[in-house]
Design a protein around this motif. Structure first.
Motif, PDB file in Angstrom:
ATOM      1  N   GLU A  74       0.858  -1.271  -0.010  1.00 49.37           N
ATOM      2  CA  GLU A  74      -0.013   0.093   0.050  1.00 49.37           C
ATOM      3  C   GLU A  74       0.765   1.137   0.106  1.00 49.37           C
ATOM      4  O   GLU A  74       0.342   2.460  -0.491  1.00 49.37           O
ATOM      5  N   HIS A  75       2.161   1.327   0.505  1.00 55.38           N
ATOM      6  CA  HIS A  75       3.014   2.404   0.484  1.00 55.38           C
ATOM      7  C   HIS A  75       3.563   2.609  -1.035  1.00 55.38           C
ATOM      8  O   HIS A  75       4.142   3.633  -1.279  1.00 55.38           O
ATOM      9  N   LEU A  76       3.773   1.535  -1.605  1.00 57.55           N
ATOM     10  CA  LEU A  76       4.629   1.870  -2.937  1.00 57.55           C
ATOM     11  C   LEU A  76       4.121   2.898  -3.771  1.00 57.55           C
ATOM     12  O   LEU A  76       5.066   3.691  -4.276  1.00 57.55           O
ATOM     13  N   PRO A  77       2.901   3.069  -4.122  1.00 54.08           N
ATOM     14  CA  PRO A  77       2.572   4.166  -5.153  1.00 54.08           C
ATOM     15  C   PRO A  77       2.977   5.521  -4.453  1.00 54.08           C
ATOM     16  O   PRO A  77       3.033   6.576  -5.359  1.00 54.08           O
ATOM     17  N   ARG A  78       2.924   5.765  -3.135  1.00 60.12           N
ATOM     18  CA  ARG A  78       3.124   6.942  -2.562  1.00 60.12           C
ATOM     19  C   ARG A  78       4.687   7.221  -2.130  1.00 60.12           C
ATOM     20  O   ARG A  78       4.937   8.289  -1.670  1.00 60.12           O
ATOM     21  N   LEU A  79       5.538   6.394  -2.239  1.00 58.66           N
ATOM     22  CA  LEU A  79       6.833   6.607  -1.833  1.00 58.66           C
ATOM     23  C   LEU A  79       7.676   7.654  -2.292  1.00 58.66           C
ATOM     24  O   LEU A  79       8.472   8.544  -1.600  1.00 58.66           O
ATOM     25  N   THR A  80       7.274   8.046  -3.599  1.00 56.52           N
ATOM     26  CA  THR A  80       8.042   9.094  -4.198  1.00 56.52           C
ATOM     27  C   THR A  80       7.423  10.462  -3.888  1.00 56.52           C
ATOM     28  O   THR A  80       7.630  11.577  -4.428  1.00 56.52           O
ATOM     29  N   GLU A  81       6.338  10.494  -3.053  1.00 54.40           N
ATOM     30  CA  GLU A  81       5.620  11.995  -2.697  1.00 54.40           C
ATOM     31  C   GLU A  81       6.487  12.620  -1.748  1.00 54.40           C
ATOM     32  O   GLU A  81       7.267  12.085  -0.776  1.00 54.40           O
ATOM     33  N   ARG A  82       6.485  13.823  -1.843  1.00 56.79           N
ATOM     34  CA  ARG A  82       7.529  14.668  -0.680  1.00 56.79           C
ATOM     35  C   ARG A  82       6.956  14.503   0.668  1.00 56.79           C
ATOM     36  O   ARG A  82       5.707  14.440   1.005  1.00 56.79           O
ATOM     37  N   PHE A  83       7.698  14.309   1.522  1.00 56.03           N
ATOM     38  CA  PHE A  83       7.436  13.860   3.026  1.00 56.03           C
ATOM     39  C   PHE A  83       6.758  12.454   3.423  1.00 56.03           C
ATOM     40  O   PHE A  83       6.622  12.356   4.454  1.00 56.03           O
ATOM     41  N   TYR A  84       6.673  11.684   2.322  1.00 59.42           N
ATOM     42  CA  TYR A  84       5.956  10.488   2.568  1.00 59.42           C
ATOM     43  C   TYR A  84       6.831   9.626   3.166  1.00 59.42           C
ATOM     44  O   TYR A  84       8.045   9.104   2.506  1.00 59.42           O
ATOM     45  N   ARG A  85       6.445   8.992   4.321  1.00 60.01           N
ATOM     46  CA  ARG A  85       7.575   8.079   4.743  1.00 60.01           C
ATOM     47  C   ARG A  85       6.391   6.844   5.347  1.00 60.01           C
ATOM     48  O   ARG A  85       5.294   6.786   5.606  1.00 60.01           O
TER      49      ARG A  85
END
Ligand code: ADP
Length: 430
Positions: free
Chosen positions: A364-375
Protein backbone atom coordinates in the motif's frame (compact mmCIF):
# COMPACT_ATOMS: atom_id res chain seq x y z
CA UNK A 1 -20.75 28.01 -57.68
CA UNK A 2 -19.69 31.66 -57.52
CA UNK A 3 -20.17 33.54 -54.29
CA UNK A 4 -20.76 37.29 -54.51
CA UNK A 5 -18.62 38.78 -51.80
CA UNK A 6 -19.49 42.37 -52.73
CA UNK A 7 -21.63 44.62 -50.53
CA UNK A 8 -25.15 43.11 -50.19
CA UNK A 9 -28.08 45.12 -51.67
CA UNK A 10 -29.69 47.34 -49.03
CA UNK A 11 -32.62 45.46 -47.44
CA UNK A 12 -36.01 47.13 -46.81
CA UNK A 13 -35.98 48.77 -43.36
CA UNK A 14 -37.90 46.85 -40.72
CA UNK A 15 -40.18 49.79 -39.83
CA UNK A 16 -41.25 50.16 -43.50
CA UNK A 17 -42.17 46.47 -43.70
CA UNK A 18 -44.14 46.85 -40.48
CA UNK A 19 -46.03 49.89 -41.84
CA UNK A 20 -46.93 48.06 -45.05
CA UNK A 21 -48.26 45.09 -43.12
CA UNK A 22 -50.33 47.34 -40.79
CA UNK A 23 -51.87 49.29 -43.71
CA UNK A 24 -52.96 46.05 -45.33
CA UNK A 25 -54.59 44.80 -42.13
CA UNK A 26 -56.34 48.16 -41.57
CA UNK A 27 -57.57 48.18 -45.18
CA UNK A 28 -59.00 44.64 -45.02
CA UNK A 29 -60.60 45.33 -41.60
CA UNK A 30 -62.16 48.62 -42.85
CA UNK A 31 -63.67 46.99 -45.96
CA UNK A 32 -65.04 43.99 -44.02
CA UNK A 33 -66.56 46.09 -41.24
CA UNK A 34 -68.03 48.53 -43.80
CA UNK A 35 -69.74 45.63 -45.56
CA UNK A 36 -71.15 44.30 -42.25
CA UNK A 37 -72.54 47.78 -41.41
CA UNK A 38 -74.02 48.10 -44.92
CA UNK A 39 -75.75 44.76 -44.51
CA UNK A 40 -77.09 45.89 -41.10
CA UNK A 41 -75.31 42.99 -39.42
CA UNK A 42 -73.29 45.33 -37.22
CA UNK A 43 -74.02 48.68 -35.58
CA UNK A 44 -71.88 51.58 -36.82
CA UNK A 45 -70.64 52.40 -33.29
CA UNK A 46 -69.54 48.78 -32.72
CA UNK A 47 -67.91 48.66 -36.14
CA UNK A 48 -65.89 51.83 -35.38
CA UNK A 49 -64.81 50.39 -32.04
CA UNK A 50 -63.72 47.07 -33.58
CA UNK A 51 -61.92 48.93 -36.38
CA UNK A 52 -59.83 50.98 -33.93
CA UNK A 53 -58.99 47.86 -31.95
CA UNK A 54 -57.77 46.03 -35.06
CA UNK A 55 -55.82 49.11 -36.24
CA UNK A 56 -54.17 49.45 -32.85
CA UNK A 57 -53.16 45.79 -32.64
CA UNK A 58 -51.80 45.80 -36.19
CA UNK A 59 -49.49 48.71 -35.33
CA UNK A 60 -47.79 46.79 -32.50
CA UNK A 61 -44.44 45.69 -33.94
CA UNK A 62 -43.89 41.98 -34.43
CA UNK A 63 -41.46 41.10 -31.65
CA UNK A 64 -40.26 37.63 -30.96
CA UNK A 65 -39.72 36.49 -27.38
CA UNK A 66 -36.21 37.89 -27.42
CA UNK A 67 -34.30 40.54 -29.24
CA UNK A 68 -31.60 38.30 -30.55
CA UNK A 69 -33.99 35.84 -32.16
CA UNK A 70 -36.09 38.61 -33.73
CA UNK A 71 -32.88 39.90 -35.21
CA UNK A 72 -31.95 36.48 -36.49
CA UNK A 73 -35.12 36.06 -38.47
CA UNK A 74 -35.38 39.59 -39.83
CA UNK A 75 -33.53 39.67 -43.10
CA UNK A 76 -30.28 38.22 -44.35
CA UNK A 77 -28.07 40.59 -42.42
CA UNK A 78 -29.67 39.64 -39.10
CA UNK A 79 -29.57 35.97 -40.01
CA UNK A 80 -25.84 36.37 -40.58
CA UNK A 81 -25.52 38.01 -37.15
CA UNK A 82 -27.28 35.06 -35.53
CA UNK A 83 -25.09 32.57 -37.36
CA UNK A 84 -21.99 34.56 -36.38
CA UNK A 85 -23.04 34.56 -32.70
CA UNK A 86 -23.57 30.80 -32.85
CA UNK A 87 -20.19 30.31 -34.54
CA UNK A 88 -18.44 32.45 -31.92
CA UNK A 89 -20.08 30.54 -29.06
CA UNK A 90 -19.19 27.25 -30.77
CA UNK A 91 -15.55 28.29 -31.08
CA UNK A 92 -15.16 29.25 -27.42
CA UNK A 93 -12.66 26.85 -25.82
CA UNK A 94 -14.61 26.66 -22.55
CA UNK A 95 -18.21 25.53 -21.98
CA UNK A 96 -20.25 28.61 -23.01
CA UNK A 97 -23.99 29.30 -23.09
CA UNK A 98 -25.86 32.37 -24.37
CA UNK A 99 -29.16 33.05 -22.62
CA UNK A 100 -31.92 35.50 -23.43
CA UNK A 101 -33.16 38.09 -20.97
CA UNK A 102 -35.26 35.59 -18.99
CA UNK A 103 -32.59 32.89 -18.93
CA UNK A 104 -33.70 30.80 -21.91
CA UNK A 105 -30.91 29.08 -23.87
CA UNK A 106 -30.22 30.74 -27.24
CA UNK A 107 -26.93 29.04 -28.11
CA UNK A 108 -24.57 26.61 -26.39
CA UNK A 109 -21.35 24.99 -27.52
CA UNK A 110 -20.46 21.29 -27.48
CA UNK A 111 -18.42 21.64 -24.28
CA UNK A 112 -21.43 23.15 -22.47
CA UNK A 113 -23.68 20.37 -23.78
CA UNK A 114 -21.20 17.84 -22.43
CA UNK A 115 -20.94 19.60 -19.06
CA UNK A 116 -24.72 19.96 -18.65
CA UNK A 117 -26.48 17.49 -20.97
CA UNK A 118 -29.90 18.70 -19.74
CA UNK A 119 -29.39 22.14 -21.35
CA UNK A 120 -31.66 22.57 -24.40
CA UNK A 121 -32.07 25.46 -26.79
CA UNK A 122 -35.21 27.54 -26.14
CA UNK A 123 -35.58 26.10 -22.64
CA UNK A 124 -34.85 27.81 -19.33
CA UNK A 125 -31.30 27.12 -18.15
CA UNK A 126 -32.50 27.24 -14.53
CA UNK A 127 -34.37 23.95 -15.05
CA UNK A 128 -31.36 22.20 -16.55
CA UNK A 129 -28.65 23.39 -14.14
CA UNK A 130 -29.39 21.90 -10.78
CA UNK A 131 -26.53 23.21 -8.64
CA UNK A 132 -27.93 25.74 -6.12
CA UNK A 133 -24.87 28.01 -6.58
CA UNK A 134 -25.50 28.26 -10.33
CA UNK A 135 -29.20 28.94 -9.86
CA UNK A 136 -28.46 31.71 -7.35
CA UNK A 137 -25.95 33.55 -9.56
CA UNK A 138 -28.15 33.17 -12.61
CA UNK A 139 -31.14 34.61 -10.77
CA UNK A 140 -28.97 37.44 -9.39
CA UNK A 141 -27.58 38.25 -12.84
CA UNK A 142 -31.07 38.36 -14.37
CA UNK A 143 -32.43 40.47 -11.51
CA UNK A 144 -29.54 42.93 -11.19
CA UNK A 145 -28.05 42.87 -14.71
CA UNK A 146 -24.63 42.77 -13.00
CA UNK A 147 -21.82 40.28 -13.73
CA UNK A 148 -21.82 37.35 -11.30
CA UNK A 149 -19.16 34.76 -10.48
CA UNK A 150 -19.27 31.60 -8.38
CA UNK A 151 -17.05 28.60 -7.69
CA UNK A 152 -18.72 25.27 -7.06
CA UNK A 153 -17.89 21.58 -6.97
CA UNK A 154 -19.05 19.17 -9.67
CA UNK A 155 -19.24 15.67 -8.21
CA UNK A 156 -20.18 13.63 -11.29
CA UNK A 157 -18.50 11.96 -13.19
CA UNK A 158 -15.39 13.05 -11.24
CA UNK A 159 -14.95 15.70 -8.57
CA UNK A 160 -14.05 19.01 -10.23
CA UNK A 161 -13.80 22.61 -9.05
CA UNK A 162 -15.67 24.77 -11.55
CA UNK A 163 -15.94 28.53 -11.86
CA UNK A 164 -19.00 30.06 -13.52
CA UNK A 165 -19.04 33.63 -14.78
CA UNK A 166 -22.36 35.15 -15.92
CA UNK A 167 -21.88 38.33 -17.94
CA UNK A 168 -24.87 40.46 -18.96
CA UNK A 169 -24.59 41.48 -22.63
CA UNK A 170 -26.58 44.48 -23.90
CA UNK A 171 -27.99 43.86 -27.39
CA UNK A 172 -29.33 46.83 -29.40
CA UNK A 173 -32.87 46.25 -30.77
CA UNK A 174 -35.00 47.93 -33.44
CA UNK A 175 -36.14 51.51 -32.86
CA UNK A 176 -32.94 52.32 -30.89
CA UNK A 177 -33.89 50.25 -27.83
CA UNK A 178 -31.83 47.58 -26.12
CA UNK A 179 -32.34 44.11 -24.75
CA UNK A 180 -30.23 41.91 -22.45
CA UNK A 181 -28.65 38.54 -22.96
CA UNK A 182 -26.39 36.63 -20.59
CA UNK A 183 -23.16 34.88 -21.45
CA UNK A 184 -22.36 31.97 -19.14
CA UNK A 185 -18.77 30.69 -19.18
CA UNK A 186 -17.58 27.71 -17.14
CA UNK A 187 -13.90 27.18 -16.24
CA UNK A 188 -12.34 24.06 -14.76
CA UNK A 189 -10.32 25.28 -11.79
CA UNK A 190 -9.29 21.80 -10.58
CA UNK A 191 -5.61 21.86 -11.71
CA UNK A 192 -5.18 25.32 -10.18
CA UNK A 193 -6.80 24.23 -6.91
CA UNK A 194 -4.68 21.07 -6.76
CA UNK A 195 -1.49 23.10 -7.32
CA UNK A 196 -2.56 25.52 -4.57
CA UNK A 197 -3.34 22.66 -2.19
CA UNK A 198 -0.01 21.01 -2.96
CA UNK A 199 1.86 24.25 -2.36
CA UNK A 200 0.05 24.82 0.94
CA UNK A 201 0.71 21.20 2.02
CA UNK A 202 4.33 21.53 1.05
CA UNK A 203 4.86 24.71 3.07
CA UNK A 204 3.05 23.17 6.07
CA UNK A 205 5.13 19.97 5.85
CA UNK A 206 8.43 21.80 5.39
CA UNK A 207 7.71 24.12 8.36
CA UNK A 208 6.74 21.14 10.50
CA UNK A 209 9.90 19.22 9.55
CA UNK A 210 12.08 22.23 10.39
CA UNK A 211 10.25 23.02 13.60
CA UNK A 212 10.81 19.54 15.10
CA UNK A 213 14.65 19.66 15.23
CA UNK A 214 14.49 23.36 16.09
CA UNK A 215 12.31 22.62 19.13
CA UNK A 216 14.77 19.89 20.20
CA UNK A 217 17.70 22.31 19.85
CA UNK A 218 15.99 25.04 21.91
CA UNK A 219 15.05 22.48 24.58
CA UNK A 220 18.65 21.29 24.96
CA UNK A 221 20.01 24.83 24.97
CA UNK A 222 17.62 25.67 27.86
CA UNK A 223 18.72 22.54 29.74
CA UNK A 224 22.40 23.27 29.20
CA UNK A 225 21.94 26.84 30.41
CA UNK A 226 19.93 25.68 33.43
CA UNK A 227 19.86 22.36 35.28
CA UNK A 228 22.66 20.65 33.31
CA UNK A 229 25.03 23.63 33.41
CA UNK A 230 27.69 21.84 35.43
CA UNK A 231 26.91 18.26 34.38
CA UNK A 232 29.82 17.39 32.06
CA UNK A 233 28.44 13.96 31.12
CA UNK A 234 24.98 15.30 30.26
CA UNK A 235 26.54 18.19 28.33
CA UNK A 236 28.52 15.79 26.11
CA UNK A 237 25.42 13.69 25.42
CA UNK A 238 23.19 16.72 24.72
CA UNK A 239 25.75 18.29 22.41
CA UNK A 240 25.83 15.02 20.44
CA UNK A 241 22.03 15.11 20.04
CA UNK A 242 22.12 18.81 19.15
CA UNK A 243 24.70 18.10 16.47
CA UNK A 244 22.50 15.37 14.98
CA UNK A 245 19.45 17.69 14.97
CA UNK A 246 21.40 20.55 13.39
CA UNK A 247 22.70 18.13 10.73
CA UNK A 248 19.12 17.02 10.04
CA UNK A 249 17.99 20.62 9.60
CA UNK A 250 20.88 21.33 7.24
CA UNK A 251 20.04 18.19 5.27
CA UNK A 252 16.41 19.16 5.00
CA UNK A 253 17.32 22.59 3.69
CA UNK A 254 19.79 21.02 1.23
CA UNK A 255 17.12 18.61 -0.01
CA UNK A 256 14.55 21.40 -0.38
CA UNK A 257 16.99 23.53 -2.36
CA UNK A 258 17.99 20.57 -4.56
CA UNK A 259 14.33 19.79 -5.24
CA UNK A 260 13.53 23.34 -6.28
CA UNK A 261 16.68 23.48 -8.47
CA UNK A 262 15.76 20.23 -10.21
CA UNK A 263 12.17 21.40 -10.69
CA UNK A 264 13.38 24.65 -12.25
CA UNK A 265 15.35 22.74 -14.88
CA UNK A 266 12.84 19.89 -15.18
CA UNK A 267 12.39 20.37 -18.94
CA UNK A 268 16.06 20.69 -19.81
CA UNK A 269 17.71 17.33 -20.49
CA UNK A 270 21.35 17.19 -19.27
CA UNK A 271 23.73 16.59 -22.16
CA UNK A 272 27.16 15.95 -20.60
CA UNK A 273 28.69 12.52 -21.13
CA UNK A 274 29.02 10.91 -17.71
CA UNK A 275 30.33 7.52 -16.65
CA UNK A 276 27.83 5.70 -14.42
CA UNK A 277 30.44 3.20 -13.18
CA UNK A 278 32.64 6.01 -11.85
CA UNK A 279 29.64 7.71 -10.21
CA UNK A 280 28.56 4.48 -8.49
CA UNK A 281 32.11 3.82 -7.21
CA UNK A 282 32.35 7.35 -5.82
CA UNK A 283 29.01 6.99 -3.98
CA UNK A 284 29.88 3.58 -2.55
CA UNK A 285 33.29 4.85 -1.37
CA UNK A 286 31.54 7.70 0.43
CA UNK A 287 29.10 5.31 2.13
CA UNK A 288 31.68 2.78 3.31
CA UNK A 289 31.70 4.17 6.85
CA UNK A 290 27.91 4.00 7.15
CA UNK A 291 27.89 0.45 5.71
CA UNK A 292 30.45 -0.62 8.31
CA UNK A 293 28.50 1.06 11.11
CA UNK A 294 25.35 -0.82 10.05
CA UNK A 295 27.16 -4.08 9.42
CA UNK A 296 26.07 -4.22 5.79
CA UNK A 297 28.19 -5.51 2.91
CA UNK A 298 27.85 -3.76 -0.42
CA UNK A 299 27.95 -6.17 -3.36
CA UNK A 300 28.97 -4.41 -6.58
CA UNK A 301 27.87 -6.11 -9.78
CA UNK A 302 28.95 -3.80 -12.56
CA UNK A 303 31.48 -3.82 -15.37
CA UNK A 304 35.06 -2.55 -15.03
CA UNK A 305 34.84 -0.45 -18.18
CA UNK A 306 32.94 2.87 -18.27
CA UNK A 307 29.22 2.98 -19.08
CA UNK A 308 28.22 6.37 -20.45
CA UNK A 309 24.91 8.17 -20.41
CA UNK A 310 23.91 11.81 -21.00
CA UNK A 311 23.61 13.23 -17.50
CA UNK A 312 24.51 15.61 -14.71
CA UNK A 313 27.18 14.16 -12.39
CA UNK A 314 26.11 16.05 -9.25
CA UNK A 315 22.47 15.06 -9.66
CA UNK A 316 23.30 11.41 -10.37
CA UNK A 317 25.52 11.32 -7.27
CA UNK A 318 22.44 12.45 -5.27
CA UNK A 319 20.28 9.74 -6.85
CA UNK A 320 22.59 6.86 -5.95
CA UNK A 321 23.54 8.32 -2.57
CA UNK A 322 19.85 8.37 -1.64
CA UNK A 323 19.06 4.88 -2.92
CA UNK A 324 22.11 3.13 -1.49
CA UNK A 325 21.90 5.02 1.81
CA UNK A 326 18.21 4.00 2.12
CA UNK A 327 19.22 0.38 1.51
CA UNK A 328 21.87 0.65 4.24
CA UNK A 329 19.51 2.40 6.68
CA UNK A 330 16.17 0.68 6.17
CA UNK A 331 17.43 -2.69 4.92
CA UNK A 332 20.34 -3.09 7.36
CA UNK A 333 18.81 -6.21 8.91
CA UNK A 334 19.41 -8.05 5.59
CA UNK A 335 23.18 -7.57 6.01
CA UNK A 336 23.72 -6.99 2.28
CA UNK A 337 22.96 -4.38 -0.38
CA UNK A 338 23.54 -5.28 -4.03
CA UNK A 339 24.25 -2.53 -6.56
CA UNK A 340 24.11 -3.82 -10.13
CA UNK A 341 24.41 -2.17 -13.52
CA UNK A 342 23.08 -3.93 -16.60
CA UNK A 343 21.95 -3.16 -20.09
CA UNK A 344 18.29 -3.92 -20.85
CA UNK A 345 17.43 -5.49 -24.21
CA UNK A 346 13.88 -4.34 -24.73
CA UNK A 347 13.56 -1.47 -24.20
CA UNK A 348 17.24 -0.75 -24.76
CA UNK A 349 18.17 1.10 -21.59
CA UNK A 350 20.79 1.15 -18.89
CA UNK A 351 19.51 -0.12 -15.56
CA UNK A 352 21.05 0.44 -12.16
CA UNK A 353 19.37 -1.62 -9.42
CA UNK A 354 19.87 -1.14 -5.68
CA UNK A 355 18.59 -4.20 -3.84
CA UNK A 356 18.44 -4.80 -0.10
CA UNK A 357 17.35 -7.82 1.90
CA UNK A 358 15.70 -5.98 4.79
CA UNK A 359 12.05 -5.79 5.87
CA UNK A 360 10.81 -4.51 2.49
CA UNK A 361 7.86 -2.18 1.96
CA UNK A 362 4.16 -3.05 2.28
CA UNK A 363 2.35 -2.81 -1.10
CA UNK A 364 0.00 0.00 0.00
CA UNK A 365 2.99 2.34 0.46
CA UNK A 366 4.62 1.68 -2.92
CA UNK A 367 2.59 4.13 -5.06
CA UNK A 368 3.15 6.99 -2.59
CA UNK A 369 6.84 6.55 -1.76
CA UNK A 370 8.02 9.29 -4.14
CA UNK A 371 5.63 11.91 -2.69
CA UNK A 372 7.36 14.65 -0.75
CA UNK A 373 7.60 13.92 2.97
CA UNK A 374 5.95 10.51 2.60
CA UNK A 375 7.39 7.83 4.89
CA UNK A 376 6.20 4.36 5.78
CA UNK A 377 7.33 5.00 9.35
CA UNK A 378 7.90 8.64 10.29
CA UNK A 379 9.60 7.80 13.59
CA UNK A 380 12.04 5.37 11.96
CA UNK A 381 12.85 7.85 9.17
CA UNK A 382 13.55 10.65 11.69
CA UNK A 383 15.64 8.33 13.84
CA UNK A 384 17.71 7.57 10.72
CA UNK A 385 18.13 11.31 10.02
CA UNK A 386 15.75 11.08 7.03
CA UNK A 387 13.84 14.01 5.57
CA UNK A 388 11.20 12.19 3.51
CA UNK A 389 12.41 14.06 0.42
CA UNK A 390 15.04 11.62 -0.87
CA UNK A 391 12.89 9.50 -3.19
CA UNK A 392 11.00 12.54 -4.44
CA UNK A 393 14.31 14.09 -5.43
CA UNK A 394 15.40 10.81 -7.06
CA UNK A 395 12.21 10.67 -9.13
CA UNK A 396 12.58 14.27 -10.33
CA UNK A 397 16.24 13.84 -11.27
CA UNK A 398 15.60 10.57 -13.07
CA UNK A 399 12.72 11.99 -15.11
CA UNK A 400 14.85 15.04 -16.03
CA UNK A 401 17.34 12.50 -17.42
CA UNK A 402 14.56 10.95 -19.53
CA UNK A 403 14.61 7.84 -17.35
CA UNK A 404 12.23 6.08 -14.96
CA UNK A 405 12.29 4.75 -11.42
CA UNK A 406 10.83 1.31 -10.69
CA UNK A 407 10.22 0.26 -7.07
CA UNK A 408 9.61 -3.41 -6.31
CA UNK A 409 9.28 -5.04 -2.94
CA UNK A 410 7.99 -8.20 -1.34
CA UNK A 411 7.05 -7.33 2.22
CA UNK A 412 9.51 -9.04 4.54
CA UNK A 413 11.95 -9.85 1.73
CA UNK A 414 13.68 -6.57 0.93
CA UNK A 415 13.21 -3.94 -1.75
CA UNK A 416 14.68 -3.16 -5.17
CA UNK A 417 14.91 0.36 -6.56
CA UNK A 418 15.79 0.31 -10.27
CA UNK A 419 16.72 3.42 -12.22
CA UNK A 420 16.46 3.03 -16.01
CA UNK A 421 18.26 5.52 -18.26
CA UNK A 422 17.98 5.85 -22.03
CA UNK A 423 21.26 4.86 -23.72
CA UNK A 424 23.52 7.57 -25.05
CA UNK A 425 22.75 8.30 -28.69
CA UNK A 426 26.26 9.32 -29.87
CA UNK A 427 28.44 6.69 -31.59
CA UNK A 428 31.21 7.39 -29.10
CA UNK A 429 28.84 6.13 -26.41
CA UNK A 430 29.29 3.06 -24.31
P1 ADP B 1 13.87 9.47 4.03
O1 ADP B 1 14.62 10.73 4.12
O2 ADP B 1 12.84 9.33 5.10
O3 ADP B 1 14.74 8.28 3.90
P2 ADP B 1 13.02 8.87 1.35
O4 ADP B 1 12.19 9.69 0.42
O5 ADP B 1 14.39 8.51 0.90
O6 ADP B 1 13.01 9.65 2.71
O7 ADP B 1 12.23 7.54 1.64
C1 ADP B 1 10.87 7.62 1.96
C2 ADP B 1 10.47 6.46 2.86
O8 ADP B 1 10.50 5.24 2.08
C3 ADP B 1 11.40 6.20 4.00
O9 ADP B 1 11.07 7.00 5.08
C4 ADP B 1 11.14 4.74 4.29
O10 ADP B 1 9.99 4.64 5.09
C5 ADP B 1 10.82 4.15 2.92
N1 ADP B 1 11.99 3.49 2.29
C6 ADP B 1 12.87 4.00 1.44
N2 ADP B 1 13.78 3.09 1.05
C7 ADP B 1 13.48 1.95 1.72
C8 ADP B 1 14.05 0.64 1.77
N3 ADP B 1 15.14 0.30 1.05
N4 ADP B 1 13.45 -0.28 2.55
C9 ADP B 1 12.34 0.02 3.27
N5 ADP B 1 11.77 1.25 3.28
C10 ADP B 1 12.32 2.20 2.51
Amino acid sequence: MAVDASTPPPSTPYWLKQLRRSSLVVLVAGVSLGMLVAMHDLKLSSAILVFFCIAGVSLVPLQSRDGVRARETNGGERLTEGVAVRAVIGAMPEPTVLLDRVGRVLHLNAQAAQLAPALRRNELALFALRSPEIITVLRDAIATLQPQRVTYVERVPVERWMELVVMPVVVPTEFGGSDNCFLMTFRDQTPLRRAEEMRADFVANASHELRTPLAALSGFIDTLQGPARDDVKARERFLGIMHAQATRMARLIDDLLSLSRVELSAHVRPEARVDLVAILRQVIDGLEVLAEERGVAIDMQFPQEPVYIAGDTEELLRVFENLIENGLKYGASGGKVTVSLARGESPAEIRVAVRDYGPGIAPEHLPRLTERFYRTDVGDSRAQGGTGLGLSLVKHIVSRHGGRLVIESVFGKGATFTVCFPPMVSSSGV
